[in-house]
Scaffold this active site. Structure first.
Site, PDB file in Angstrom:
ATOM      1  N   GLU A   1      -1.597 -16.421 -10.005  1.00 22.87           N
ATOM      2  CA  GLU A   1      -0.538 -15.628 -10.619  1.00 22.87           C
ATOM      3  C   GLU A   1       0.859 -16.026 -10.143  1.00 22.87           C
ATOM      4  O   GLU A   1       1.843 -15.411 -10.525  1.00 22.87           O
ATOM      5  CB  GLU A   1      -0.793 -14.143 -10.358  1.00 22.87           C
TER       6      GLU A   1
ATOM      7  N   CYS B   1      -6.452  -4.876  -7.725  1.00 13.83           N
ATOM      8  CA  CYS B   1      -6.282  -4.521  -6.316  1.00 13.83           C
ATOM      9  C   CYS B   1      -5.836  -5.720  -5.482  1.00 13.83           C
ATOM     10  O   CYS B   1      -5.271  -5.543  -4.406  1.00 13.83           O
ATOM     11  CB  CYS B   1      -7.546  -3.883  -5.757  1.00 13.83           C
ATOM     12  N   HIS B   2      -6.031  -6.939  -5.986  1.00 11.20           N
ATOM     13  CA  HIS B   2      -5.552  -8.120  -5.256  1.00 11.20           C
ATOM     14  C   HIS B   2      -4.029  -8.151  -5.185  1.00 11.20           C
ATOM     15  O   HIS B   2      -3.468  -8.828  -4.329  1.00 11.20           O
ATOM     16  CB  HIS B   2      -6.090  -9.411  -5.894  1.00 11.20           C
TER      17      HIS B   2
ATOM     18  N   TYR C   1       0.836  -1.200   0.000  1.00 11.41           N
ATOM     19  CA  TYR C   1       0.000   0.000   0.000  1.00 11.41           C
ATOM     20  C   TYR C   1       0.874   1.254   0.000  1.00 11.41           C
ATOM     21  O   TYR C   1       0.629   2.186  -0.758  1.00 11.41           O
ATOM     22  CB  TYR C   1      -0.929  -0.001   1.224  1.00 11.41           C
TER      23      TYR C   1
ATOM     24  N   ASN D   1     -12.510   0.219  -5.398  1.00  9.86           N
ATOM     25  CA  ASN D   1     -12.149   0.001  -6.796  1.00  9.86           C
ATOM     26  C   ASN D   1     -13.343  -0.571  -7.572  1.00  9.86           C
ATOM     27  O   ASN D   1     -13.723  -1.717  -7.359  1.00  9.86           O
ATOM     28  CB  ASN D   1     -10.956  -0.971  -6.860  1.00  9.86           C
TER      29      ASN D   1
ATOM     30  N   ARG E   1      -2.827   3.937   4.241  1.00  6.65           N
ATOM     31  CA  ARG E   1      -4.219   3.673   4.629  1.00  6.65           C
ATOM     32  C   ARG E   1      -5.189   4.210   3.588  1.00  6.65           C
ATOM     33  O   ARG E   1      -6.202   3.582   3.284  1.00  6.65           O
ATOM     34  CB  ARG E   1      -4.519   4.282   5.995  1.00  6.65           C
TER      35      ARG E   1
END
Length: 188
Positions: free
Chosen positions: A175, A146-147, A108, A138, A129
């Site tokens: 992946e 976003c994963h 992040y 999203n 955060r």
């Protein structure tokens, strides 16, 4: 001007089942777990009807997602319609989509810095955060990956509670970022 939005449900091996993907004349505008209604809260737009039979855009979306879930596609190469995003959210999501590929992850905090969306004097943990909240909002789940955004000390969170975390683990295993478990049901 009203945006004409249609959706297509794509069968997946995800623990949550199918993914609903919304398309417009510009491209993919939204994606969510399961067949629930899609509502873009800030603009009040509701995804209307299923894509009509023979809709080439919907067929292309379904085919590419199917190839991804079968382990045969690493990039969707679909046009995205960014209208359901804006400001810092759009900047961070576009940075993610552009810079974090298949099998890669970013924290992040790293994504916050990479995006350039936050003032230099903003404390790193506050920017991280904020990125976490952006990932949770999203509208282009999966297509804007976003994963692939993780905490500095582990996987971090994912929308949808424990079911969402199962999806995040499944996608990161597909992946190659996480090793498969004995009960993993993905492609060989």
């Amino acid at each position: 001007m009203e945006t004409k939005v249609h959706w297509v449900d794509v069968l997946t091996p995800l623990p949550t089942g199918p993914v609903r993907v919304a398309v417009t004349e510009r491209g993919v505008i939204g994606a969510t777990f399961g067949p629930g209604d899609m509502l873009h809260e800030t603009r009040g737009e509701v995804v209307g009807a299923p894509a009509p039979a023979g809709d080439e855009r919907a067929a292309r979306v379904a085919a590419r997602l199917g190839e991804y879930f079968a382990g045969r596609r690493r990039a969707f190469e679909l046009p995205l319609d960014w209208r359901w995003t804006d400001g810092v959210q759009r900047q961070v999501l576009q940075t993610l989509e552009r810079t974090v590929g298949w099998g890669e992850t970013v924290t992040y905090g790293q994504l916050a810095a990479r995006s350039g969306a936050f003032e230099a004097e903003v404390e790193q943990h506050l920017a991280a955060r904020a990125v976490g909240q952006i990932m949770g909002s999203n509208p282009l789940f999966l297509l804007v990956p976003c994963h692939r955004v993780v905490a500095a000390d582990g996987l971090g969170g994912f929308g949808g509670g424990e079911a969402g975390m199962s999806v995040k683990r499944w996608l990161l295993t597909l992946e190659g970022h996480l090793p498969p478990t004995l009960d993993w049901d993905g492609p060989a």
